[in-house]
Design an enzyme around this catalytic site. Structure first.
Site, short mmCIF file in Angstrom:
data_model
loop_
_atom_site.label_atom_id
_atom_site.label_comp_id
_atom_site.label_asym_id
_atom_site.label_seq_id
_atom_site.Cartn_x
_atom_site.Cartn_y
_atom_site.Cartn_z
N ALA A 10 -9.28 -16.04 5.00
CA ALA A 10 -10.39 -16.82 5.60
C ALA A 10 -11.30 -15.88 5.46
CB ALA A 10 -9.75 -18.29 5.82
N ALA A 11 -11.39 -14.81 7.10
CA ALA A 11 -12.13 -14.38 7.15
C ALA A 11 -12.93 -13.68 6.39
CB ALA A 11 -11.58 -13.34 8.47
N GLY B 22 -15.32 -15.61 6.44
CA GLY B 22 -15.71 -16.78 6.54
C GLY B 22 -16.43 -17.70 5.30
N GLY B 23 -16.70 -17.00 4.28
CA GLY B 23 -17.95 -16.97 3.20
C GLY B 23 -17.64 -18.34 2.48
N LYS B 24 -15.87 -18.05 2.36
CA LYS B 24 -15.86 -19.35 0.79
C LYS B 24 -14.92 -20.49 1.63
CE LYS B 24 -13.77 -15.36 -1.95
NZ LYS B 24 -14.23 -14.52 -1.18
N GLU C 166 -6.83 -17.21 9.30
CA GLU C 166 -6.77 -15.28 9.39
C GLU C 166 -5.96 -14.78 9.75
OE1 GLU C 166 -7.74 -11.51 8.77
OE2 GLU C 166 -9.39 -13.45 6.95
N ASP D 71 -7.77 -15.93 -1.32
CA ASP D 71 -8.44 -14.60 -1.20
C ASP D 71 -7.70 -13.29 -1.21
OD1 ASP D 71 -11.05 -13.71 -2.30
OD2 ASP D 71 -11.68 -13.44 0.31
N CYS E 272 -11.07 -8.56 -5.04
CA CYS E 272 -12.62 -7.69 -4.59
C CYS E 272 -11.66 -6.39 -5.31
CB CYS E 272 -13.29 -8.10 -3.80
SG CYS E 272 -13.06 -7.40 -2.47
#
Length: 449
Positions: free
Chosen positions: A107-108, A110-112, A130, A175, A228
């Site tokens: 998760a880090a 934290g945008g998503k 995370e 992610d 990404c």
């Protein structure tokens, strides 16, 4: 700036489309922010940032990079999150709903996670994990800044979580850590650290994470895998290997997106339906690039039960503080950690044995018969009986963010607000408002704000 081996690979894969792909690296990158509906439904005027909508993200907007919205007090107040526009796609595809159990496994920063929290509107359980302790601290800080009350922030290995939460979640976002080829324009260091062997190393780790995620998803649940990077080994290849190892999962078709189809021809022995996964190319849309696959587990069962963390009683000191200060206590289950008091979702699982950074909304701490409120509570609040209100450009806001005392007529605990947005606590006496803005968040000095 691009590694030679990376350039050769992309030229081979993209063919005549490569020139357009390569040319985008000479253009300025696209910057975006996402408004936080948990903070307010009526944000102040942000026209000076030159906002225009990100087509695939609710509340997402491109902004003019020269306007630097990250320097505004609105950012400190949690009004928006600065987020690369392509990175807004995976949470949108997961489609989290209020009341669900949702896991953001990697998760880090934290945008998503904050995007998922906005979609859940404060209802349900959001677990944000995370594995890196340092990055987990950043994640926890962003969860706090955005005023999120229903999140459990963990610093755990995914395999260890799988042993605790089999079939527990309705939806999971992975992610995954990747070779970061979509970050080359944003972070040149990513290009310098890339090697031809990086994608294979990352793909092996990604499969391990996906295997753990699969165990935690209920039958009928949705899993979104994203990276990404542009490497087929980490994208279509990783999804294909996962599907062959987990025949109860399949690619779910999501019509109507502006994204390009996946490229099954780029991997050997592809699993079915990889063309229904998504590639976000930087030369085809305004973003740095991403890959996403929406996966559905067969079946239709309710999430599994796990032992639930027992609730506690709210301390009298806190109840007296709330009454005297005129602030709202959120809904939720009180959980105590020593002197600290949290309000957590009712479905909060038992925490014993887990590395927990945040369990819901921190309200504050009881200290020798008195209650000291937490910064997180201030950021969650929309109203209070005592407020010190200032405009964004007021010198008091600059001094407050620098940790300085400001003038004010309020007596006792009060909330500092910037254009109606809660920013933090002060304690007033004799015309002075003593600053309780956290030291770790303070700016260098009011002259530079």
């Amino acid at each position: 700036m691009l590694p030679a081996e990376f350039t050769a690979r992309m030229q081979r894969l993209l063919g005549e489309e490569f020139d357009a792909f390569a040319a985008c690296y000479d253009a300025p990158r696209h910057t975006a922010l996402r408004l936080n509906p948990l903070k307010t439904g009526a944000p102040p005027d942000l026209s000076r940032f030159g906002l225009s909508p990100v087509p695939w993200a609710r509340d997402g907007y491109y902004y003019d990079a020269q306007t630097r919205p990250g320097l505004s007090a609105y950012h400190d107040a949690g009004l928006y999150y600065l987020q690369e526009p392509s990175a807004m796609a995976p949470a949108m595809l997961l489609d989290a709903q209020p009341g669900e159990r949702v896991l953001d496994l990697c998760a880090a920063p934290g945008g998503k996670s904050t995007q998922l929290a906005a979609a859940m509107a404060g209802r349900g359980l959001l677990v944000c994990n995370e594995i890196s302790a340092k990055r987990a601290q950043i994640l926890s800080s962003n969860i706090e800044r955005m005023g999120i009350a229903n999140a459990l922030v963990l610093n755990e290995n995914p395999a260890r979580l799988a042993g605790r939460f089999a079939g527990f979640f309705d939806k999971i976002l992975v992610d995954a850590p990747c070779s970061g080829e979509g970050m080359f324009r944003k972070e040149p260091l990513a290009a310098q650290e890339w090697t031809p062997g990086t994608p294979a190393m990352c793909a092996a780790r990604q499969l391990e994470i996906l295997h753990s995620a699969a165990q935690m998803l209920r039958p009928g649940g949705r899993l979104v895998y994203s990276t990404c990077t542009f490497s087929a080994e980490e994208n279509e290849g990783a999804v294909s290997a996962f599907l062959r190892a987990h025949p109860d999962f399949s690619v779910e078709q999501i019509p109507g997106t502006p994204f390009s189809p996946g490229r099954p021809a780029w991997v050997e022995n592809p699993a079915p339906d990889l063309e229904y996964t998504f590639r976000l190319w930087p030369h085809r849309l305004r973003g740095e690039g991403h890959y996403a696959a929406v996966l559905r587990r067969a079946g239709n069962e309710a999430p599994a039960d796990v032992p639930i963390e027992p609730g506690a009683k709210l301390p009298k000191e806190l109840l007296d503080f709330a009454k005297n200060t005129g602030v709202e206590i959120p809904d939720g289950k009180p959980v105590l950690f020593g002197q600290s008091v949290y309000l957590a979702p009712e479905e909060l699982p038992r925490l014993a044995g887990l590395r927990v950074l945040r369990a819901g909304l921190q309200l504050g701490a009881c200290k020798k018969g008195r209650f000291e409120p937490a910064h997180a509570w201030a950021l969650w609040l929309k109203t209070a009986a005592r407020t010190a209100d200032f405009a964004e450009n007021a010198p008091e806001i600059a001094r407050y963010l620098a940790g300085e005392t400001i003038n004010g007529s309020q007596t006792g605990w009060a909330i500092v607000r910037v254009d109606g947005l809660s920013l933090g606590w002060v304690k007033g006496s004799d015309g002075q408002l003593k600053n309780h803005y956290p030291k770790a968040l303070r700016r260098m000095g009011s002259q530079g704000v």
